[in-house]
Every structure is written in C-alpha cells, then in structure tokens.
Design a protein around this motif. Structure first.
Motif, short mmCIF file in Angstrom:
data_model
loop_
_atom_site.label_atom_id
_atom_site.label_comp_id
_atom_site.label_asym_id
_atom_site.label_seq_id
_atom_site.Cartn_x
_atom_site.Cartn_y
_atom_site.Cartn_z
N TYR A 137 0.82 -1.21 0.00
CA TYR A 137 0.00 0.00 0.00
C TYR A 137 0.85 1.26 0.00
O TYR A 137 0.62 2.20 -0.75
N HIS A 138 1.88 1.28 0.86
CA HIS A 138 2.71 2.47 0.94
C HIS A 138 3.43 2.74 -0.38
O HIS A 138 3.54 3.89 -0.81
N LEU A 139 3.91 1.69 -1.02
CA LEU A 139 4.58 1.89 -2.32
C LEU A 139 3.60 2.45 -3.34
O LEU A 139 3.97 3.30 -4.17
N ALA A 140 2.37 1.99 -3.30
CA ALA A 140 1.38 2.48 -4.26
C ALA A 140 0.93 3.90 -3.94
O ALA A 140 0.64 4.69 -4.85
N ALA A 141 0.89 4.24 -2.65
CA ALA A 141 0.36 5.55 -2.25
C ALA A 141 1.37 6.67 -2.35
O ALA A 141 0.99 7.83 -2.51
N MET A 142 2.65 6.36 -2.28
CA MET A 142 3.66 7.42 -2.32
C MET A 142 3.68 8.11 -3.67
O MET A 142 3.66 7.45 -4.71
N PRO A 143 3.73 9.44 -3.69
CA PRO A 143 3.75 10.16 -4.97
C PRO A 143 5.01 9.91 -5.78
O PRO A 143 4.99 9.96 -7.00
N SER A 144 6.15 9.64 -5.10
CA SER A 144 7.41 9.40 -5.80
C SER A 144 8.36 8.69 -4.85
O SER A 144 8.07 8.52 -3.66
N GLY A 145 9.52 8.27 -5.37
CA GLY A 145 10.54 7.66 -4.53
C GLY A 145 10.31 6.22 -4.17
O GLY A 145 10.94 5.70 -3.24
N ARG A 146 9.44 5.53 -4.89
CA ARG A 146 9.11 4.15 -4.52
C ARG A 146 10.30 3.22 -4.62
O ARG A 146 10.50 2.35 -3.77
N VAL A 147 11.11 3.37 -5.66
CA VAL A 147 12.26 2.48 -5.85
C VAL A 147 13.24 2.64 -4.71
O VAL A 147 13.78 1.66 -4.19
N ARG A 148 13.50 3.87 -4.29
CA ARG A 148 14.43 4.12 -3.19
C ARG A 148 13.91 3.54 -1.88
O ARG A 148 14.67 2.99 -1.08
#
Length: 447
Positions: free
Chosen positions: A385-396
């Motif tokens: 969920y957090h990866l999907a909800a974050m506007p950017s920076g998911r890979v990091r």
C-alpha cells in the motif's frame, strides 16, 4: 491582457499537496497556482517511524514540491494571518521577513499541530513526533541513551536510560513503540550493557485498548505483537507528571526514565481561528463542497476543516490523512470548477477501504476491504500500500527495505537536530495527521 486569477493553497500536507496536484492538472493554464508552505517538500507521514528507527533515509519520505507540482509556484513561509475580506494571506519567510499573497481563490489546508494536555512537566521534558526534525532527534536521543547506559557506573541510572515511555497508543504511538523497540534490542546486542539491564519500553493510553479507533481484531493483533516483542502495554494509564529523571503515572507508580515520547494526538492549526468564521472544536466549518459559508472563493480541507460526513449525517469527518488526501482532490476539482475548468463541482463523500499499521519487521495489522489480516500477509499488504500511495521515490524506499532485511542497521548518532530546535509546545508546521487507509494515508500519524 488581464492577470490570471491566483489560487493560493496554504499548507502542503496530505490535503494541500493533493489539491495542488489536482489544480496543476486541471487549471495551470487558466490560473496562477501558489503553494505557501514552511518546507519545500510534502512529508509522507505514515513512514516517519521507519525514519526514526533507521530503516529509511529521511529524504525517502520527503517529496519535493517543485519537482512534483509542475506549473505551481512554491513560496516558503509560515502563514500568520488570513484576511478574508481583503483576500490576502500574510506570512513569515524562513529568514524572518514578512510577506503577503493576494488571492482570487484560497484553499486552507494548514493541517494540525501537537495536542498538549495540562500535565506538569510534559512541555519541558517530552519529545513530540510530528515531522522529520523530531524523528531524527528522537533516533539520536534513543541511541545516545543506550550508549550512555553502557558506561554508566550506577546500574539504576543505566536502567533509567534504557527505559523509554510512549504516551498515546494510537497509530503513531503504537508504531513508534514497535519500531524503536526493535532498534534498541538490536543496539543492546552490539553494545555491552551492565549486567541485568535491558531496553524497556512502556506504551501508555487512557483508552481500554491499543488502537482504540480501529476494529477490535486489529487492536488485539497489535497488542499481541507488542507484548510478544517485550513492550509493556498499560491501558487505562497515563502520565500525571513528567520530570527530567522520570515520569509519575496516573496509577501512582514512578518510572525512572530519560525518554518520554508524546503521541497523544493533534489539534487543528490555530491559524483558522483568526479567520473569524464559525468553528467546530477548532476546525473551520465548511459545506459538503468544502467551501466556507459566506465566502464562495474560500475552500478548506484536511485537519483544519470540519467537513460534513454525508455517510453519517450530522457528524463531521475525523481528522485523518485518509480524509485529508481525498478532500484535497475534491477541493482542487471544485476550485477548478469555480473557474469554469473541468467538470461541475461535487460534494465530498467517502468510503473507507481499511487501515494498515506497520509493527516492524514482517508484522503488521491491516483490514483491506474489511478483511482483518495479521503477520506476513498484513505486512505485505501494508508495504504494498505504501509503495502504491507514495507520490514518488518508490524504488528508493523499496531498496532501503531490502537493505534493511539483509544488512545490520547503523546505530550511530548524526547530531543533525538539537533538542532546543524541536520543542513540544511549538507547532510542527509540516503536515496534517492520523489513520492510514488502504487507499489513502493518514493525517494524524496513523497507518
């Protein structure tokens, strides 16, 4: 050529950031969009406990406003006063200079600040947890106490330094206790503490259970994980008085400690009181379209707004990021509609899709679509969920999680934040804050 109308958005927390992003998509060619915020980033608050625990680097959850909000002008400053009659916002910039912004449309999304209770000593001795400075300071402070305990000649002093008290068993307090308990246990394995001294964590709340705002099944899951991990959960208990050398509990027990973490909740930002408009428990009353009655050019959303709950007639939506995130989008769409852009305005109506609480490691409590989960499945849902909800920076973020799973954490003090720069009685102006939904995020410190 006539000047384009100016839209001023005060605050870039969950509601303000979403409103700005929506308006950048719909109206940047028709209006000048300005965001007034104390920092140049949007803070993804749900992962703040992982920053304090050393799992994530601070920049991972700081989303740069200029980089993500194309066509939006970012003005750094803290709003001091909003003059609705003259359509102007007065603010103070980071260097202390005053400034002003006129507007044709205004979105008030200033969020919330720490809620202090009249408990002696708390303002002087407790640590808040509302933004990056507080998280970084708390991490340094906790590591410092373990290191000082290792060289303390007095076993009683060593035990006090290794005792950590968290007040408030809501989303923020529960996650802070769960995550930092794991950090201190890991430190104790590498740092030789005096014989018989071990990290001790207490989680206090006057409510009858942890996570009182969530389903009882999830509350029981969190309670079980915390107790199994060694956290002392004390329900029906709070702090009666705080001092430098410990805290006096409401049941009469004195706990020797050097660390008191204050996570009792939030209150609306006092800025809205200066508008002179009707309030509901400190929140600015708006209609279902998020407009301030009598001020068709003024909108409010997030923790600072009392929004009618159309799902529960007669009630107002709670102060959570779940609502702030959604209200920001509706506010942006309705502001655009008032300028003749996009579709017609619409009222704010919500549907809860569940909540997630990260308890550290693979442990979590979640109820996506009303289905209660615990253990590894809940952990996977929570991080997904957090990866999907974050506007950017998911890979990091994902990379930091992977490294944390295979490498030991670096238990060192950075010394970047001093205690005098994060006083509890000062509003942390970076966010709103609380429960974290499986489709939205919290405003108060939820998961």
């Amino acid at each position: 050529m006539s000047r384009r109308p100016r839209i001023v958005i005060v605050g870039a927390g969950f509601a303000g950031y979403r409103a700005a992003r929506t308006l950048a998509r719909l109206a940047r060619d028709r209006a000048e969009i300005v965001v007034l915020n104390p920092t140049d980033y949007f803070l993804y608050l749900p992962l703040l406990p992982q920053v304090a625990a050393g799992i994530l680097e601070p920049r991972r959850i700081a989303v740069p406003l200029s980089g993500e909000l194309r066509g939006v002008r970012v003005v750094l400053g803290i709003a001091d006063h909003v003059d609705l009659d003259r359509q102007a916002v007065h603010y103070t910039d980071p260097e202390g200079a005053g400034g002003g912004l006129g507007f044709e449309r205004l979105v008030l999304s200033v969020g919330s600040v720490n809620k202090l209770l009249p408990v002696p000593g708390v303002a002087e001795h407790a640590h808040g947890f509302r933004g990056l400075p507080e998280a970084l300071y708390l991490r340094d402070h906790v590591i410092r106490q373990i290191e000082l305990a290792a060289v303390a000649g007095d076993p009683g002093l060593a035990a006090a330094r290794c005792t950590f008290v968290v007040v408030g068993a809501g989303y923020t307090g529960t996650e802070v206790a769960a995550q930092l308990r794991m950090l201190t246990v890991d430190l104790a394995r590498r740092i030789r503490l005096p014989h018989g001294v071990r990290p001790r964590w207490l989680l206090l709340d006057t409510a009858p259970r942890v996570l009182p705002g969530m389903d009882e099944k999830l509350s029981r899951t969190a309670d079980r994980v915390l107790r199994r991990r060694g956290v002392e959960v004390r329900t029906g208990t709070s702090v009666k008085e705080a001092a430098r050398d410990g805290v006096l509990l409401s049941d009469g027990e004195f706990v020797a400690s050097r660390t008191l973490v204050w996570c009792v909740g939030v209150r609306p930002d006092p800025l809205v009181e200066g508008t002179g408009r009707p309030l509901e428990q400190g929140r600015l009353i708006v209609d279902p379209y998020l407009q301030v009655p009598g001020c068709p050019d003024v909108f409010a959303c997030g923790d600072a707004a009392a929004v009618p709950d159309l799902v529960r007639p007669g009630a107002f939506t709670p102060m959570t990021a779940q609502h702030a995130w959604r209200q920001g989008r509706v506010a942006g769409e309705n502001v655009a509609a008032s300028l003749g852009v996009g579709r017609r305005r619409r009222p704010y109506r919500h549907r809860d899709l569940g909540f997630v609480v990260d308890l550290g490691g693979v442990q979590a409590a979640a109820d996506p679509l009303g289905v209660p989960l615990s253990g590894l499945p809940a952990g996977l849902v929570t991080r997904g969920y957090h990866l999907a909800a974050m506007p950017s920076g998911r890979v990091r973020v994902a990379a930091d999680w992977l490294l944390d799973a295979v490498l030991p954490r670096q238990g060192v003090q950075l010394g970047l934040v001093r205690s005098w720069s994060v006083p509890l009685d000062t509003a942390s102006p970076e966010l709103p804050a609380a429960p974290r939904s499986v489709t939205d995020t919290p405003s108060e410190g939820a998961s």
